[in-house]
Design a protein around this motif. Structure first.
Motif, PDB file in Angstrom:
ATOM      1  N   ALA A 167       0.807  -1.301   0.052  1.00  6.17           N
ATOM      2  CA  ALA A 167      -0.116   0.064   0.001  1.00  6.17           C
ATOM      3  C   ALA A 167       0.784   1.287   0.033  1.00  6.17           C
ATOM      4  O   ALA A 167       2.241   1.153   0.434  1.00  6.17           O
ATOM      5  N   ARG A 168       0.425   2.448  -0.556  1.00  7.16           N
ATOM      6  CA  ARG A 168       1.068   3.581  -0.402  1.00  7.16           C
ATOM      7  C   ARG A 168       0.408   4.756  -0.536  1.00  7.16           C
ATOM      8  O   ARG A 168      -1.129   4.777  -1.076  1.00  7.16           O
ATOM      9  N   LYS A 169       0.692   5.889   0.047  1.00  2.56           N
ATOM     10  CA  LYS A 169       0.043   6.962   0.616  1.00  2.56           C
ATOM     11  C   LYS A 169       0.779   8.165   0.088  1.00  2.56           C
ATOM     12  O   LYS A 169       2.017   8.186   0.688  1.00  2.56           O
ATOM     13  N   THR A 170       0.277   9.155  -0.783  1.00  2.00           N
ATOM     14  CA  THR A 170       1.143  10.290  -1.000  1.00  2.00           C
ATOM     15  C   THR A 170       0.425  11.351  -0.919  1.00  2.00           C
ATOM     16  O   THR A 170      -0.763  11.669  -0.837  1.00  2.00           O
ATOM     17  N   TRP A 171       1.176  12.297  -0.234  1.00  2.00           N
ATOM     18  CA  TRP A 171       0.860  13.811   0.192  1.00  2.00           C
ATOM     19  C   TRP A 171       1.389  14.649  -0.752  1.00  2.00           C
ATOM     20  O   TRP A 171       2.665  14.645  -0.936  1.00  2.00           O
ATOM     21  N   ARG A 172       0.621  15.861  -1.329  1.00  2.00           N
ATOM     22  CA  ARG A 172       1.223  16.792  -2.117  1.00  2.00           C
ATOM     23  C   ARG A 172       1.120  18.215  -1.243  1.00  2.00           C
ATOM     24  O   ARG A 172       0.159  18.622  -1.004  1.00  2.00           O
ATOM     25  N   HIS A 173       2.427  18.614  -0.504  1.00  2.00           N
ATOM     26  CA  HIS A 173       2.430  19.607   0.130  1.00  2.00           C
ATOM     27  C   HIS A 173       2.322  20.732  -0.667  1.00  2.00           C
ATOM     28  O   HIS A 173       1.898  22.027  -0.080  1.00  2.00           O
ATOM     29  N   SER A 174       2.977  20.647  -1.819  1.00  2.00           N
ATOM     30  CA  SER A 174       2.968  21.933  -2.515  1.00  2.00           C
ATOM     31  C   SER A 174       3.752  21.552  -3.800  1.00  2.00           C
ATOM     32  O   SER A 174       3.828  20.389  -4.304  1.00  2.00           O
ATOM     33  N   GLU A 175       3.699  22.570  -4.845  1.00  2.00           N
ATOM     34  CA  GLU A 175       4.368  22.292  -6.115  1.00  2.00           C
ATOM     35  C   GLU A 175       5.825  21.868  -5.894  1.00  2.00           C
ATOM     36  O   GLU A 175       6.576  21.399  -6.948  1.00  2.00           O
ATOM     37  N   GLN A 176       6.354  22.247  -4.696  1.00  2.00           N
ATOM     38  CA  GLN A 176       7.753  22.030  -4.501  1.00  2.00           C
ATOM     39  C   GLN A 176       8.093  20.732  -3.585  1.00  2.00           C
ATOM     40  O   GLN A 176       9.144  20.323  -3.476  1.00  2.00           O
ATOM     41  N   GLU A 177       6.815  20.195  -3.097  1.00  2.00           N
ATOM     42  CA  GLU A 177       7.486  18.829  -2.349  1.00  2.00           C
ATOM     43  C   GLU A 177       6.215  17.833  -2.521  1.00  2.00           C
ATOM     44  O   GLU A 177       4.903  18.188  -2.349  1.00  2.00           O
ATOM     45  N   LEU A 178       6.665  16.533  -2.603  1.00  2.00           N
ATOM     46  CA  LEU A 178       5.595  15.467  -2.281  1.00  2.00           C
ATOM     47  C   LEU A 178       6.273  14.629  -1.220  1.00  2.00           C
ATOM     48  O   LEU A 178       7.596  14.337  -1.052  1.00  2.00           O
ATOM     49  N   VAL A 179       5.429  13.866  -0.476  1.00  2.00           N
ATOM     50  CA  VAL A 179       5.724  12.713   0.474  1.00  2.00           C
ATOM     51  C   VAL A 179       5.162  11.581   0.262  1.00  2.00           C
ATOM     52  O   VAL A 179       3.775  11.731   0.037  1.00  2.00           O
ATOM     53  N   SER A 180       5.733  10.734   0.268  1.00  2.00           N
ATOM     54  CA  SER A 180       5.153   9.219  -0.091  1.00  2.00           C
ATOM     55  C   SER A 180       5.424   8.275   1.126  1.00  2.00           C
ATOM     56  O   SER A 180       6.895   8.055   1.565  1.00  2.00           O
ATOM     57  N   LEU A 181       4.424   7.300   1.704  1.00  2.00           N
ATOM     58  CA  LEU A 181       4.841   6.460   2.765  1.00  2.00           C
ATOM     59  C   LEU A 181       4.304   5.235   2.071  1.00  2.00           C
ATOM     60  O   LEU A 181       2.988   5.103   1.798  1.00  2.00           O
ATOM     61  N   SER A 182       5.107   4.227   2.018  1.00  2.00           N
ATOM     62  CA  SER A 182       4.543   2.805   1.490  1.00  2.00           C
ATOM     63  C   SER A 182       4.934   1.712   2.435  1.00  2.00           C
ATOM     64  O   SER A 182       6.025   1.661   3.226  1.00  2.00           O
ATOM     65  N   TYR A 183       4.279   0.520   2.338  1.00  2.00           N
ATOM     66  CA  TYR A 183       4.157  -0.516   3.282  1.00  2.00           C
ATOM     67  C   TYR A 183       4.346  -1.756   2.272  1.00  2.00           C
ATOM     68  O   TYR A 183       3.418  -1.809   1.071  1.00  2.00           O
ATOM     69  N   GLU A 184       5.148  -2.897   2.207  1.00  2.00           N
ATOM     70  CA  GLU A 184       5.176  -3.817   1.511  1.00  2.00           C
ATOM     71  C   GLU A 184       5.649  -5.194   2.250  1.00  2.00           C
ATOM     72  O   GLU A 184       6.435  -5.174   2.855  1.00  2.00           O
ATOM     73  N   SER A 185       4.813  -6.418   1.847  1.00  2.00           N
ATOM     74  CA  SER A 185       5.270  -7.665   2.378  1.00  2.00           C
ATOM     75  C   SER A 185       5.267  -8.763   1.433  1.00  2.00           C
ATOM     76  O   SER A 185       4.618  -8.739   0.658  1.00  2.00           O
ATOM     77  N   ILE A 186       6.204  -9.853   1.789  1.00  3.17           N
ATOM     78  CA  ILE A 186       5.934 -11.080   0.893  1.00  3.17           C
ATOM     79  C   ILE A 186       6.144 -12.017   2.134  1.00  3.17           C
ATOM     80  O   ILE A 186       6.897 -12.185   2.911  1.00  3.17           O
ATOM     81  N   ASP A 187       5.352 -13.265   1.909  1.00  2.00           N
ATOM     82  CA  ASP A 187       5.428 -14.345   2.547  1.00  2.00           C
ATOM     83  C   ASP A 187       5.385 -15.711   1.992  1.00  2.00           C
ATOM     84  O   ASP A 187       4.278 -15.944   1.452  1.00  2.00           O
TER      85      ASP A 187
END
Length: 548
Positions: free
Chosen positions: A401-421
């Motif tokens: 899963a991934r969530k992205t925030w657009r703070h402005s035209e000058q900055e993006l922040v992305s947080l992601s999680y991934e797993s395999i079993d």
């Protein structure tokens, strides 16, 4: 048992330097001519920062229309992926001033160099053909591309040299060169160490000859492939071992089928093993066939679902027959197979080739959110009852899963999680089953020249989890990745790696510099003591050719 003739091992770093010097001179000559030339966008390179950034942008609803479960992207697909001007990397060399519409193009790829240092033991994932051993490892790549209408030829070779210092190996009960082989005693071609000295290789890298037109593409290539939606832990194919020589045919873009869009690819490849594998069938060569299909329903924007399968078979001494090319179109039920190309030595009436198959999905909702997952299976089901009663037999489950925030035209922040079993769990106590990516007939496993073709950290049994935080600004990228990787054998934990990786990439004009530091704490190293490894790496790219 040796590499094929297209893999040219280098005995010294000096040889690699001469080859790369020739490439640089060639590139500078093209630059001096300045005749209808422009940069080769590095976003064509699989798993690059620029490609990853495009995926993050897509979660915000910007570049869209093409699936991310079938890569690398073709020229046709990239033309269909516009980005508006309001994002942090709009001035980056990968996104600014590239002409993809000219009938004739002569382009130069960035000159790239990278150096790694591991303090205690080898550590690296998804690094392409480079094997990052203990001590110093260095790689370089360069090249260019020429295209005329639907025909394109790209030549982007690379070379690497590994100091390959000594470290304590797990005793695999083998002797000679084979003592450097895998810890299971020859069950898979994944050496613990590539010999007792320096290790170097030159390869064709991300090179290809392809034809695109009418929504289709075909050609021959040594490019890396990535099938499925995962970003860090691919199941079918990833770039960990780099590319391998293959012929391909499929769609150059998603094709409209009224209820949605469909894309797909078929490949046939020649795989070689390392000299640390004891396998002798096919004289160490394997024939790989693979197929992947991705469907995007019309009424659920951002959703892609699909599946794929890959077969390994020892290369027959008598030569390939049509049956080898048709294997990917046969049934998933082993009892219903009409043709057997490789016979199980323990039961000649059963098939002995190796299949990996998966079903996957990815859904980008917009608003900066995407979720994805993949279910993989090693080998066939015996019959329908087997499929229904024990669908998790030799299975792998991946989610992300991934969530992205657009703070402005000058900055993006992305947080992601991934797993395999791909741990067999309780089922393995009641019914014997093989591990993921390994096979007792084609005993090299899912590998090429000693490196895994998919998930890198374990083969057979294992689990992995990863959390990644990225900040994109006009001057580059800062990222932090935390991972837990467990490598299991039977019901006993062999080791667990706790990994923290910090990376900073900065771009100024036509130059890029990246610096990374990773700490890898391994619990129960070789079933003996814990061990701490520090990895430091520095990479640089220089764009050649004019900026438009």
């Amino acid at each position: 048992m040796t590499a094929p003739k297209y893999a040219f091992p280098f005995r010294t770093l000096a040889n690699a330097r001469w080859v790369l010097l020739i490439l640089v001179c060639f590139a500078q000559r093209i630059h001096a001519q300045r005749a209808a030339s422009n940069r080769l966008p590095d976003k064509l390179r699989l798993d690059s920062d620029a490609e990853y950034y495009l995926r993050v942008l897509q979660t915000l609803g910007e570049p869209n229309g093409e699936p991310w479960s079938l890569r690398p992207f073709t020229r046709t697909q990239l033309r269909r992926m516009p980005t508006d001007s309001g994002h942090p990397w709009k001035a980056m060399p990968d996104f600014a001033g590239t002409d993809n519409t000219s009938v004739f193009q002569l382009a130069i790829a960035p000159l790239k160099a990278h150096v790694w240092y591991n303090s205690a033991f080898p550590f690296g994932m998804n690094d392409g053909p480079v094997w990052v051993g203990r001590g110093m490892t260095a790689s370089m790549s360069a090249g260019g591309k020429i295209s005329l209408g639907p025909i394109s030829i790209s030549l982007r070779p690379s070379a690497f040299w590994a100091q390959n210092q000594r470290f304590a190996l797990l005793d695999n009960k083998l002797t000679g060169l084979l003592r450097f082989g895998d810890m299971r005693g020859g069950q898979v071609d994944k050496p613990q160490r590539f010999g007792d000295g320096h290790y170097a290789r030159f390869n064709l890298g991300e090179s290809a000859v392809r034809v695109e037109g009418l929504g289709l593409t075909t050609g021959v290539s040594t490019e890396s492939l990535w099938w499925g939606p995962m970003s860090r832990f691919p199941y079918l194919l990833g770039n960990n071992a780099g590319g391998f020589p293959h012929a391909f045919a499929g769609t150059s873009r998603s094709i409209n089928v009224l209820i949605g869009r469909v894309g797909g690819r078929v490949i046939y490849a020649d795989l070689a093993q390392s000299k640390y594998s004891p396998a002798s069938l096919g004289r160490g060569r394997r024939f790989l066939s693979g197929m992947v299909l991705v469907f995007q329903p019309r009424f659920l924007r951002g959703l892609e679902v699909g599946g794929g399968r890959v077969f390994h078979a020892p290369w027959p001494d008598s030569g390939l027959t049509s049956d080898y090319f048709a294997t990917i179109f046969t049934t998933f039920i082993k009892a219903d197979l009409k043709t057997i190309i490789v016979r199980d030595p323990d039961n000649p009436n059963q098939s002995g080739d190796n299949q990996l198959a998966s079903a996957f999905f990815r859904w980008s909702f917009g608003a900066g959110i995407e979720v994805y997952g993949e279910f993989g299976r090693e080998d066939h089901n015996w019959d329908i009852r087997d499929l229904i009663v024990e669908p998790d037999h030799s299975a792998s489950i991946s989610i992300g899963a991934r969530k992205t925030w657009r703070h402005s035209e000058q900055e993006l922040v992305s947080l992601s999680y991934e797993s395999i079993d791909f741990d067999p769990g309780g089922l393995g106590r009641h019914r014997g089953e093989g591990g993921a990516f390994i096979h007792y007939v084609t005993s090299q496993g899912h590998t090429y020249l000693g490196q895994p073709l998919s998930t890198a950290f374990s083969m057979g049994i294992g689990t992995g989890q990863s959390v990644r935080l990225d900040r994109f600004r006009p001057d580059g990228l800062a990222s932090l990745t935390l991972s837990r990787l467990s490598i299991l054998e039977g019901n006993e934990t062999l080791n667990v790696q706790l990994v923290a990786e910090l990376r900073r990439t900065k771009v100024r004009g036509n130059r890029e510099l990246s610096v990374g530091v990773a700490g890898v704490y391994e619990l129960n190293r070789n079933l003996l003591n814990d061990a701490m490894n520090w990895r430091v790496d520095v990479g640089a790219r220089q764009y050649l050719g004019r900026r438009d």
